[in-house]
Structures are given as C-alpha cells and as structure tokens.
Design a protein around this motif. Structure first.
Motif, short mmCIF file in Angstrom:
data_model
loop_
_atom_site.label_atom_id
_atom_site.label_comp_id
_atom_site.label_asym_id
_atom_site.label_seq_id
_atom_site.Cartn_x
_atom_site.Cartn_y
_atom_site.Cartn_z
N ALA A 127 0.83 -1.20 0.00
CA ALA A 127 0.00 0.00 0.00
C ALA A 127 0.87 1.25 0.00
O ALA A 127 0.59 2.22 -0.73
CB ALA A 127 -0.92 -0.01 1.21
N ARG A 128 1.91 1.24 0.80
CA ARG A 128 2.80 2.40 0.86
C ARG A 128 3.51 2.61 -0.47
O ARG A 128 3.67 3.74 -0.96
CB ARG A 128 3.81 2.22 1.99
CG ARG A 128 3.16 2.08 3.38
CD ARG A 128 4.18 1.86 4.47
NE ARG A 128 3.53 1.70 5.78
CZ ARG A 128 3.49 0.58 6.48
NH1 ARG A 128 4.09 -0.52 6.00
NH2 ARG A 128 2.86 0.51 7.63
N THR A 137 -4.70 1.81 -6.83
CA THR A 137 -5.26 0.50 -6.52
C THR A 137 -4.16 -0.56 -6.46
O THR A 137 -3.25 -0.55 -7.28
CB THR A 137 -6.30 0.10 -7.59
OG1 THR A 137 -7.31 1.10 -7.64
CG2 THR A 137 -6.93 -1.24 -7.27
N VAL A 138 -4.30 -1.48 -5.52
CA VAL A 138 -3.49 -2.70 -5.48
C VAL A 138 -4.44 -3.87 -5.73
O VAL A 138 -5.48 -3.98 -5.09
CB VAL A 138 -2.80 -2.87 -4.11
CG1 VAL A 138 -2.15 -4.26 -4.01
CG2 VAL A 138 -1.75 -1.79 -3.89
N THR A 139 -4.07 -4.71 -6.68
CA THR A 139 -4.84 -5.93 -6.93
C THR A 139 -4.13 -7.10 -6.27
O THR A 139 -2.91 -7.07 -6.07
CB THR A 139 -4.98 -6.20 -8.44
OG1 THR A 139 -3.67 -6.37 -9.01
CG2 THR A 139 -5.67 -5.05 -9.15
N PRO A 174 -6.42 -5.17 9.69
CA PRO A 174 -5.23 -4.35 9.97
C PRO A 174 -4.46 -3.95 8.72
O PRO A 174 -3.88 -2.86 8.66
CB PRO A 174 -4.39 -5.27 10.88
CG PRO A 174 -5.37 -6.22 11.48
CD PRO A 174 -6.39 -6.46 10.42
N ILE A 175 -4.44 -4.83 7.71
CA ILE A 175 -3.81 -4.47 6.43
C ILE A 175 -4.58 -3.31 5.81
O ILE A 175 -3.99 -2.33 5.33
CB ILE A 175 -3.79 -5.68 5.49
CG1 ILE A 175 -2.88 -6.78 6.06
CG2 ILE A 175 -3.31 -5.27 4.09
CD1 ILE A 175 -2.96 -8.10 5.29
N MET A 176 -5.91 -3.41 5.82
CA MET A 176 -6.73 -2.36 5.21
C MET A 176 -6.62 -1.04 5.97
O MET A 176 -6.82 0.04 5.37
CB MET A 176 -8.18 -2.81 5.12
CG MET A 176 -8.43 -3.91 4.10
SD MET A 176 -7.78 -3.54 2.44
CE MET A 176 -8.52 -1.94 2.12
N ALA A 181 -5.01 4.55 5.34
CA ALA A 181 -4.14 5.65 5.74
C ALA A 181 -3.35 6.19 4.54
O ALA A 181 -3.03 7.39 4.49
CB ALA A 181 -3.18 5.18 6.84
N GLU A 182 -3.04 5.31 3.59
CA GLU A 182 -2.27 5.71 2.41
C GLU A 182 -3.15 6.21 1.27
O GLU A 182 -2.64 6.66 0.24
CB GLU A 182 -1.40 4.54 1.92
CG GLU A 182 -0.33 4.10 2.90
CD GLU A 182 0.76 5.14 3.08
OE1 GLU A 182 0.96 5.98 2.17
OE2 GLU A 182 1.42 5.14 4.14
N GLY A 183 -4.46 6.10 1.42
CA GLY A 183 -5.35 6.52 0.35
C GLY A 183 -5.34 5.59 -0.85
O GLY A 183 -5.57 6.01 -1.99
N VAL A 184 -5.08 4.30 -0.61
CA VAL A 184 -4.99 3.29 -1.66
C VAL A 184 -6.06 2.23 -1.41
O VAL A 184 -6.38 1.91 -0.26
CB VAL A 184 -3.58 2.64 -1.67
CG1 VAL A 184 -3.50 1.52 -2.71
CG2 VAL A 184 -2.52 3.69 -1.96
#
Length: 349
Positions: A127-128, A137-139, A174-176, A181-184
């Motif tokens: 995410a960072r 976006t991360v897939t 917790p991952i989300m 926080a990163e806006g992703v």
C-alpha cells in the motif's frame, strides 16, 4: 469529473498490461514492449525484478527509477499487483507451493504462522509503495483457510466455515487500515482458492469486511466462465465494489470426459475441462461485459492479463489489445437513438 473520462462522460478506460506473466523479462524490456504495442500503462507485478514493494515503500531513488522507465515508454502506472504474497496471508496449509512463489524473506524458516505474518507486513508495504508510485489500486489475492473445505467432505460444519471468514477479517482489517491511511484501495481478485471465489462467497466476504470503502474487487471473468457464473450479472450486482478489471479469457472443453475441476492436468492439456486462452478466443461474452461496464460507469483500467498455453505472448498480448480497443468503441452515443422521434410536430413532414 474523473481524469479517465472524456467530454460527454464517455468512458475512457486506460488499457494496461498486467506484467505478472512477463516477470521472467526485465521490467525495462516489458515496458518497452508494452509501449511499442500502444498500451496506456502497466499493472505492475510485485515479483521478478518488476517491483519490490518493500524497497519501493522507502527508497526514493528506486521509485524514481520505476517511474522514469514508464515515462520513457509513454506509460503510466494505474495499479500494482501483489497476488503471490497476498495468497500467503490466510492460506492453510502453508507448504512447498508457497515456498515456490514467495520471496526468501517472506518464506523465512517456513513456519506457517510466521509466513502469514510476514506476508501481511509486505501487503502493508505494498500500500505504501502504491501511494509513492501514484497508483490508486493494489490488486491481489487473499488466501483462504477454508478453500480446502470446498468439496464439503469430510463434512465441514458451518462453525468451521464461519471461523474461516473470521480469520480472514482478523488478518485483513489491519492491512486495510494501512491502505486507508495511504489513500490506496485493495481489489481482491475473485478466484478459486481465495476467500471469495464465486457470487455468494463474494457477498459474504464483503459483509464480513463490513463493506469497507477501500476494500473492493478485481473483476476477472475468466474465473466465472468455467464455474458457469454470469460475469455480466456479477458486474451489475457488485457495481460499487468493482475497483479494477482484468481482460482474461477462458474456454470450456467439457465433452463428457473432461472434468470441470481440471483433473490435476497441466495448462494446455486437451483433457482439461477448461483452459485459459488469449482474450477473444474463448467463452467470455466481451461485448455484454463492456456494455455493462459502461452502464455501471466504470472508468478504471482494463488490464490485459495474458495466459494461453497455446499462443505465444508476443502474439497474444497485442491481439488482446486490439480486441479491447475495438470494444472501447461500444460507448453511449451523445444523443439517444430515439431523440429524433421527439422533434416538434411543426417540423414533421
């Protein structure tokens, strides 16, 4: 108005190449190929030398290097993909299959819970990294502790299934939190072996995540076709949660001998009940899919994921690109086709 839309609100979905099946080639070479074929950008895989998410989360020079390679080839980054590491977050068992797809740092000593925890840490760094690259976006995959129960024998009590969804939520919330926080956003690919693999498991997954705004779906119709699911209906019903789209194809080969579950046979074996093929060469109803994407207002990437044991990727990828460019011509007209019927009566003849 979204930057991915033209005047008149017609969808302008960037066509990207998912680099996961190209990770044996250097990132710079894949970018060169994609740029020469006319792709708009890349969905960059976090394996091979394409992207190290841990390094990208903290190394400015490394991020700058990735972006410069894209710029030289007239490409942009719309998403990054971390399917391989994501698979290990929830899987049970963790075994030699995972060792083959994970980095040595994530695998470590192979202790299952340690692998899961390290995988979760890398997803947070992903995410960072996405935020630093400018990707929204991360897939990826989630893994599942209950995929092993899919045949329902030995019988799996509902309490066991419920624990599987609870385990998923406990590991992914917790991952989300870091993604938020990163806006992703995270787009889970609905796929056999994941916590969400069909229509109803997708519903349950979204419910257990309390419909978190940053948690959504990567739509890949190739996985629906062999399960006899309607990909168009899926798009319509899950429209608010569609964050990313894969253009990938599968073909059914069910002939009375070939089984739907694949019979432990390798890709390309004619005895399989289904297989992956280049987009446009299988059973995905692409025109209805793209009409529905228009209807739901999807304006994100359409990312070509090439998988075909019977066609060279240097042929298949540009062929799939031509298909998507052609499908992009299916767009709502500037005026309704029946608007002329409403002309003032004094203009009628």
């Amino acid at each position: 108005m979204s930057e991915a839309r033209q005047a008149g609100s017609r969808p302008l979905r960037p066509v990207t190449l998912f680099t996961g099946q190209w990770a044996d080639l250097p990132f710079e070479e894949v970018a060169r190929l994609a740029g020469s074929w006319g792709f708009d950008g890349l969905e960059i895989a976090c394996w091979g030398d394409h992207l190290d998410p841990v390094r990208a989360a903290q190394d400015d020079d490394y991020v700058r290097n990735r972006l410069e390679i894209l710029e030289r080839n007239n490409l942009s980054v719309h998403a990054i993909a971390n399917h391989l590491t994501g698979q290990a977050v929830c899987d049970d068992p963790i075994d030699e299959r995972h060792q083959a797809i994970l980095s040595p740092d994530v695998w470590g000593d192979g202790d299952a819970e340690g692998v899961r925890q390290r995988a979760a840490g890398v997803l947070k760094d992903t995410a960072r990294a996405a935020a630093r690259l400018g990707a929204r976006t991360v897939t990826g995959f989630s893994g599942s502790s209950i995929w092993k129960c899919v045949a329902m024998f030995p019988p799996a009590p509902e309490s066991m299934i419920a624990r599987g969804y609870e385990d998923f939520a406990a590991r992914w919330n917790p991952i989300m939190d870091v993604f938020d926080a990163e806006g992703v956003r995270f787009a889970l690919e609905v796929h056999p072996s994941e916590i969400a693999y069909d229509y109803w498991t997708t519903r349950r997954t979204l419910e257990v995540m309390s419909d978190r705004p940053g948690f959504g779906l990567n739509f890949d119709p190739s996985h629906f076709i062999w399960q006899d699911l309607d990909p168009v209906m899926f798009l319509q019903d899950f429209a608010p949660h569609i964050f990313h789209v894969h253009v990938k194809e599968s073909v059914r080969q069910l002939n009375g001998r070939n089984g739907r579950l694949g019979s432990h046979l390798p890709w390309g074996d004619p005895r399989r009940g289904w297989d992956f093929v280049t987009a446009g060469h299988g059973d995905v109803p692409w025109e209805p899919v793209f009409r529905m994407l228009n209807s739901i207002g999807y304006d994100g990437p359409t990312s070509i994921e090439w998988e075909d044991a019977g066609m060279d990727r240097l042929v298949g990828a540009p062929r799939a690109l031509r298909l998507v460019r052609d499908l992009a011509g299916i767009a709502p007209p500037a005026a309704a086709f029946d608007a002329a019927f409403s002309a003032p009566a004094n203009n009628a003849r």
